[in-house]
Structures are given as C-alpha cells and as structure tokens.
Design a protein around this motif. Structure first.
Motif, PDB file in Angstrom:
ATOM      1  N   LYS A   7      32.758  45.432  40.631  1.00  0.00           N
ATOM      2  CA  LYS A   7      33.575  44.297  40.211  1.00  0.00           C
ATOM      3  C   LYS A   7      32.720  43.041  40.115  1.00  0.00           C
ATOM      4  O   LYS A   7      31.991  42.698  41.047  1.00  0.00           O
ATOM      5  CB  LYS A   7      34.728  44.068  41.182  1.00  0.00           C
ATOM      6  CG  LYS A   7      35.698  43.000  40.712  1.00  0.00           C
ATOM      7  CD  LYS A   7      36.915  42.903  41.620  1.00  0.00           C
ATOM      8  CE  LYS A   7      37.906  41.876  41.095  1.00  0.00           C
ATOM      9  NZ  LYS A   7      39.121  41.793  41.954  1.00  0.00           N
ATOM     10  N   GLY A   8      32.789  42.379  38.962  1.00  0.00           N
ATOM     11  CA  GLY A   8      32.019  41.168  38.754  1.00  0.00           C
ATOM     12  C   GLY A   8      30.601  41.400  38.251  1.00  0.00           C
ATOM     13  O   GLY A   8      29.893  40.443  37.924  1.00  0.00           O
ATOM     14  N   LYS A   9      30.162  42.662  38.173  1.00  0.00           N
ATOM     15  CA  LYS A   9      28.826  42.954  37.675  1.00  0.00           C
ATOM     16  C   LYS A   9      28.754  42.685  36.172  1.00  0.00           C
ATOM     17  O   LYS A   9      29.751  42.778  35.449  1.00  0.00           O
ATOM     18  CB  LYS A   9      28.445  44.406  37.961  1.00  0.00           C
ATOM     19  CG  LYS A   9      28.331  44.742  39.432  1.00  0.00           C
ATOM     20  CD  LYS A   9      27.211  43.978  40.108  1.00  0.00           C
ATOM     21  CE  LYS A   9      27.027  44.407  41.551  1.00  0.00           C
ATOM     22  NZ  LYS A   9      25.975  43.630  42.238  1.00  0.00           N
ATOM     23  N   ARG A  10      27.556  42.384  35.713  1.00  0.00           N
ATOM     24  CA  ARG A  10      27.310  42.071  34.296  1.00  0.00           C
ATOM     25  C   ARG A  10      26.566  43.243  33.673  1.00  0.00           C
ATOM     26  O   ARG A  10      25.423  43.512  34.032  1.00  0.00           O
ATOM     27  CB  ARG A  10      26.519  40.776  34.195  1.00  0.00           C
ATOM     28  CG  ARG A  10      27.280  39.586  34.792  1.00  0.00           C
ATOM     29  CD  ARG A  10      26.372  38.461  35.232  1.00  0.00           C
ATOM     30  NE  ARG A  10      25.477  38.859  36.316  1.00  0.00           N
ATOM     31  CZ  ARG A  10      24.667  38.026  36.950  1.00  0.00           C
ATOM     32  NH1 ARG A  10      24.638  36.747  36.623  1.00  0.00           N
ATOM     33  NH2 ARG A  10      23.868  38.461  37.919  1.00  0.00           N
TER      34      ARG A  10
ATOM     35  N   GLY B 189      36.340  46.123  36.679  1.00  0.00           N
ATOM     36  CA  GLY B 189      36.234  44.679  36.888  1.00  0.00           C
ATOM     37  C   GLY B 189      34.903  44.085  36.524  1.00  0.00           C
ATOM     38  O   GLY B 189      34.602  42.935  36.894  1.00  0.00           O
ATOM     39  N   ALA B 190      34.079  44.827  35.784  1.00  0.00           N
ATOM     40  CA  ALA B 190      32.778  44.316  35.352  1.00  0.00           C
ATOM     41  C   ALA B 190      32.906  43.595  34.017  1.00  0.00           C
ATOM     42  O   ALA B 190      33.806  43.877  33.219  1.00  0.00           O
ATOM     43  CB  ALA B 190      31.782  45.463  35.227  1.00  0.00           C
ATOM     44  N   SER B 191      31.999  42.656  33.776  1.00  0.00           N
ATOM     45  CA  SER B 191      31.871  42.041  32.456  1.00  0.00           C
ATOM     46  C   SER B 191      30.979  42.933  31.609  1.00  0.00           C
ATOM     47  O   SER B 191      29.978  43.463  32.097  1.00  0.00           O
ATOM     48  CB  SER B 191      31.265  40.647  32.572  1.00  0.00           C
ATOM     49  OG  SER B 191      32.165  39.755  33.188  1.00  0.00           O
TER      50      SER B 191
ATOM     51  N   GLU C  59      39.235  37.131  33.560  1.00  0.00           N
ATOM     52  CA  GLU C  59      38.058  36.568  34.217  1.00  0.00           C
ATOM     53  C   GLU C  59      36.761  37.225  33.739  1.00  0.00           C
ATOM     54  O   GLU C  59      35.682  36.673  33.918  1.00  0.00           O
ATOM     55  CB  GLU C  59      38.159  36.730  35.738  1.00  0.00           C
ATOM     56  CG  GLU C  59      39.218  35.865  36.397  1.00  0.00           C
ATOM     57  CD  GLU C  59      40.635  36.390  36.161  1.00  0.00           C
ATOM     58  OE1 GLU C  59      40.763  37.613  35.893  1.00  0.00           O
ATOM     59  OE2 GLU C  59      41.580  35.586  36.226  1.00  0.00           O
ATOM     60  N   GLN C  60      36.870  38.384  33.132  1.00  0.00           N
ATOM     61  CA  GLN C  60      35.688  39.124  32.702  1.00  0.00           C
ATOM     62  C   GLN C  60      35.244  38.693  31.305  1.00  0.00           C
ATOM     63  O   GLN C  60      36.025  38.154  30.515  1.00  0.00           O
ATOM     64  CB  GLN C  60      35.983  40.629  32.718  1.00  0.00           C
ATOM     65  CG  GLN C  60      36.286  41.172  34.107  1.00  0.00           C
ATOM     66  CD  GLN C  60      37.019  42.501  34.055  1.00  0.00           C
ATOM     67  OE1 GLN C  60      38.166  42.622  34.493  1.00  0.00           O
ATOM     68  NE2 GLN C  60      36.362  43.520  33.526  1.00  0.00           N
TER      69      GLN C  60
ATOM     70  N   ASP D 215      23.063  42.598  35.433  1.00  0.00           N
ATOM     71  CA  ASP D 215      23.009  43.426  36.638  1.00  0.00           C
ATOM     72  C   ASP D 215      22.723  44.889  36.322  1.00  0.00           C
ATOM     73  O   ASP D 215      22.043  45.570  37.081  1.00  0.00           O
ATOM     74  CB  ASP D 215      24.332  43.349  37.409  1.00  0.00           C
ATOM     75  CG  ASP D 215      24.616  41.956  37.930  1.00  0.00           C
ATOM     76  OD1 ASP D 215      23.796  41.436  38.710  1.00  0.00           O
ATOM     77  OD2 ASP D 215      25.656  41.381  37.543  1.00  0.00           O
TER      78      ASP D 215
END
Length: 220
Positions: free
Chosen positions: A28-31, A53-55, A80-81, A111
C-alpha cells in the motif's frame, strides 16, 4: 487468461512469503512501474497492485489500450493513488531513459519496477534461414537489452527507496526446449544478467532486491 494470471500471482505471493513473510498491506502506497501492461499478465498485475493500494504507471505501445487499463485501475483503487501511462516502443533503446524518468515524475519516485514486456515469435524450427537470423536482433533488443536499460535507469531511484526489480521470465530461460531457440536465447540471457546483478547488489550491501518469476506455459 484470468485463471492463468491468478496462478502466476499466487506463485509470486508465495515466493515473497517464503522469502520475507510477505504481507500484501506492505505494498500500500508503493510506487510501481509496469512494462508490457496493455494486456495479459502486465494488465492484471496493474489491477492487483491498484487493488492493494499502490500507485501504478504502465507502459506499452498501444495508447488506446493503456488508457483503458489506466481507467480500470482508477475504478479498482482509490483517489489517493496515482494511475498513469507512458507510450513506449521497447525497440527504441535510446528513448528508454526518458520513459523511466517520465514514470518517476508521475509517481513522485519509484519503489518497484516490473519488467514484463515481450516480443513473441511463432514456434518454429531453427533452420539457419535469413528469417531466423534477422529475428535475433529484434528479439534480443526487446526481450533482453531493453530490460537491462530499464533496470539500469531505475537503479538510482530504487537505491533511494530500497526498492525491487521484478522480472517476468520463462521456463524457457532455465531449460532448453525445441522450437524456442530465438525466444530462449533472450530468456537465458535475462537469467544470467539479473542473477549476476543480484550478487553484485548484495556485495555492495544495496537495499535493492531482484525477483525473477519463472513462468511455465501461459495460454492466450
């Protein structure tokens, strides 16, 4: 295709779990930057990363397909992504640095890079024909050299984030098989290069990890 992709993803997740107690929430939140993501395995990986939840930024040659996949990622993930794409042809090695930098700019950094694109050849016997010989350059450019260029330009960004390089490889890069000489040459080369690079990164105490996903037969 969905059934085969689920098998692939299950294998990837099992590998992560065996190596480092993988928890999907950690993504989650990783690019994430995924190549060859306009269809097939790359497309489904984009959806799965988005759902976790990753971008996600994807690349391939067909802009219309990239738009469709990106839109589906938006429906799968949250506001949010980041979801975006870069149109690129992996035969054009001189443009790859620009492709990576565009993805990094869209994501804010990097990431994980998933190298998945491939130039397919029909199964055929190697006869040493002019057609056989002319295919070598394109196969090695797309299925091998472009992977090296992408990983190399991504290294400085992954070094900052202790990131990951994931290579979607093939059983044809581990065991020789009839009718796949041109395809296998590139897959064996990928295994050799990234196995050596993994050792070099470990020697330098780098935080970058390398995972090769060795796939068997995937039906279209």
């Amino acid at each position: 295709m969905l059934k085969e992709v689920v098998v692939v993803l299950s294998g990837m997740l099992l590998g992560y779990w065996l190596i480092e107690d993988f928890n999907p929430a950690e993504l989650k939140g990783k690019r994430v930057f995924i190549t060859g993501a306009s269809t097939g395995i790359g497309e489904q990986l984009a959806y799965q990363f988005s759902k976790i939840g990753a971008s996600v930024v994807i690349t391939a040659r067909r802009e219309n397909k990239l738009k469709e996949v990106t839109e589906q990622c938006r429906k799968t993930g949250s506001r949010e992504q980041v979801y975006d794409y870069v149109v690129a042809d992996m035969t054009e090695l001189d443009s790859i640095e620009t492709v990576v930098e565009a993805a990094v700019q869209m994501l804010g950094d990097l990431d994980i890079i998933v190298l998945n694109h491939v130039f397919y050849l029909p199964l055929t016997f190697w006869t040493g024909s002019k057609q056989n010989l002319s295919s070598i350059k394109q196969v090695m450019t797309v299925n091998f050299e472009s992977y090296i260029h992408l990983a190399s330009y991504a290294l400085p960004h992954l070094d900052k984030s202790n990131g990951r390089i994931t290579i979607v490889n093939s059983i044809c890069g581990k065991f020789a098989a009839s009718l796949t000489a041109s395809y296998s040459e590139a897959k064996f080369a990928l295994d050799g290069f990234f196995s050596a690079l993994r050792q070099e990164l470990m020697t330098h105490n780098s935080g970058i990890s390398i995972t090769q996903c060795v796939l068997g037969y995937i039906s279209k």
